[in-house]
Design a protein around this motif. Sequence first.
Motif, short mmCIF file in Angstrom:
data_model
loop_
_atom_site.label_atom_id
_atom_site.label_comp_id
_atom_site.label_asym_id
_atom_site.label_seq_id
_atom_site.Cartn_x
_atom_site.Cartn_y
_atom_site.Cartn_z
N VAL A 30 0.82 -1.22 0.00
CA VAL A 30 0.00 0.00 0.00
C VAL A 30 0.86 1.27 0.00
O VAL A 30 0.53 2.23 -0.70
N ARG A 31 1.94 1.29 0.75
CA ARG A 31 2.75 2.52 0.80
C ARG A 31 3.42 2.84 -0.53
O ARG A 31 3.34 3.97 -0.99
N PRO A 32 4.10 1.88 -1.18
CA PRO A 32 4.69 2.23 -2.49
C PRO A 32 3.63 2.66 -3.51
O PRO A 32 3.86 3.60 -4.28
N VAL A 33 2.46 2.00 -3.50
CA VAL A 33 1.39 2.39 -4.42
C VAL A 33 0.93 3.81 -4.12
O VAL A 33 0.75 4.63 -5.02
N TYR A 34 0.77 4.12 -2.83
CA TYR A 34 0.35 5.47 -2.45
C TYR A 34 1.37 6.51 -2.96
O TYR A 34 0.99 7.53 -3.52
N TRP A 35 2.65 6.25 -2.78
CA TRP A 35 3.66 7.24 -3.17
C TRP A 35 3.74 7.39 -4.69
O TRP A 35 4.03 8.48 -5.18
N ILE A 36 3.47 6.34 -5.43
CA ILE A 36 3.39 6.48 -6.90
C ILE A 36 2.23 7.39 -7.25
O ILE A 36 2.37 8.32 -8.05
N ALA A 37 1.06 7.15 -6.63
CA ALA A 37 -0.13 7.98 -6.89
C ALA A 37 0.13 9.42 -6.49
O ALA A 37 -0.20 10.35 -7.23
N HIS A 38 0.74 9.61 -5.35
CA HIS A 38 1.02 10.97 -4.87
C HIS A 38 1.99 11.68 -5.80
O HIS A 38 1.84 12.88 -6.08
N GLU A 66 -1.34 -13.33 -14.55
CA GLU A 66 -0.24 -14.27 -14.70
C GLU A 66 1.01 -13.50 -14.27
O GLU A 66 1.61 -12.77 -15.05
N LEU A 67 1.36 -13.65 -13.00
CA LEU A 67 2.45 -12.88 -12.41
C LEU A 67 3.78 -13.26 -13.04
O LEU A 67 4.15 -14.43 -13.06
N VAL A 68 4.46 -12.25 -13.56
CA VAL A 68 5.78 -12.42 -14.13
C VAL A 68 6.76 -11.89 -13.11
O VAL A 68 6.68 -10.74 -12.69
N GLY A 69 7.68 -12.71 -12.68
CA GLY A 69 8.62 -12.29 -11.65
C GLY A 69 8.09 -12.60 -10.26
O GLY A 69 7.02 -13.18 -10.09
N ASP A 70 8.86 -12.20 -9.27
CA ASP A 70 8.53 -12.53 -7.89
C ASP A 70 7.62 -11.52 -7.22
O ASP A 70 6.99 -11.82 -6.21
N SER A 71 7.57 -10.29 -7.73
CA SER A 71 6.83 -9.23 -7.05
C SER A 71 5.59 -8.83 -7.83
O SER A 71 5.60 -8.74 -9.05
N ILE A 72 4.55 -8.52 -7.09
CA ILE A 72 3.30 -8.05 -7.68
C ILE A 72 3.31 -6.51 -7.80
O ILE A 72 2.45 -5.93 -8.44
N LEU A 73 4.31 -5.87 -7.19
CA LEU A 73 4.37 -4.40 -7.16
C LEU A 73 4.38 -3.76 -8.55
O LEU A 73 3.65 -2.79 -8.77
N PRO A 74 5.15 -4.25 -9.53
CA PRO A 74 5.10 -3.59 -10.85
C PRO A 74 3.69 -3.61 -11.46
O PRO A 74 3.27 -2.64 -12.08
N TRP A 75 2.96 -4.71 -11.27
CA TRP A 75 1.59 -4.80 -11.77
C TRP A 75 0.70 -3.79 -11.05
O TRP A 75 -0.07 -3.08 -11.67
N LEU A 76 0.83 -3.70 -9.73
CA LEU A 76 0.06 -2.73 -8.96
C LEU A 76 0.42 -1.30 -9.38
O LEU A 76 -0.45 -0.43 -9.47
N ALA A 77 1.71 -1.05 -9.64
CA ALA A 77 2.15 0.28 -10.06
C ALA A 77 1.51 0.66 -11.40
O ALA A 77 1.11 1.82 -11.60
#
Length: 185
Positions: A30-38, A66-77
């Motif tokens: 949630v925090r990284p997503v918030y800071w991208i939005a901000h 279909e998650l590519v890689g280990d992190s879901i953060l790029p998709w959320l970003a």
Amino acid sequence: MPERSEDQEWAARAAAGDESAFRAIYRAHVRPVYWIAHGILGSVVDAEDVTQETFVVAWRKLPKLELVGDSILPWLATICRFQAANRLRRRIRDREHTAETPDETIADTVNVEDQIISAELAERIAAEIGTLGELDREIFRLCASEGYAYQAAADELGVSHAVVRNRLSRVRTQLRGAVKEVRDA
């Protein structure tokens, strides 16, 4: 079969309808997503709204992910950037349909280069976090992602305040180096 990352496991469980797994994804990102939005919107209120919208969309789309890689953060970003762009377009449309003077602080377009940098930055940070040892990842998650105080994190992990402080300082220095690499590239 290789072991799945925590994000991959959470995503698979959440896609099957496990709300606790989705809450884990939310807490972790949630925090990284918030800071991208901000960073895109420049408004606390809009960034909070877009963050929530991002996770609503993610919940809806998880079964087809279909998650590519280990992190879901790029998709959320990516979802966050689209939601933020929609919010900017709505602001512009609303501004054009009011009798008030235009707000010159609202950008007319979304800077694609900034969005690409944000995506690269999110991917680089996620990759860097993936290189951390388990204790360092947990300290980072508790303090940086969930907002725990050093002592609360220390109590949760069964280590001393100094261990949390020193390791978090080292992790932050490592992440700053990774961020600098992306920005200097």
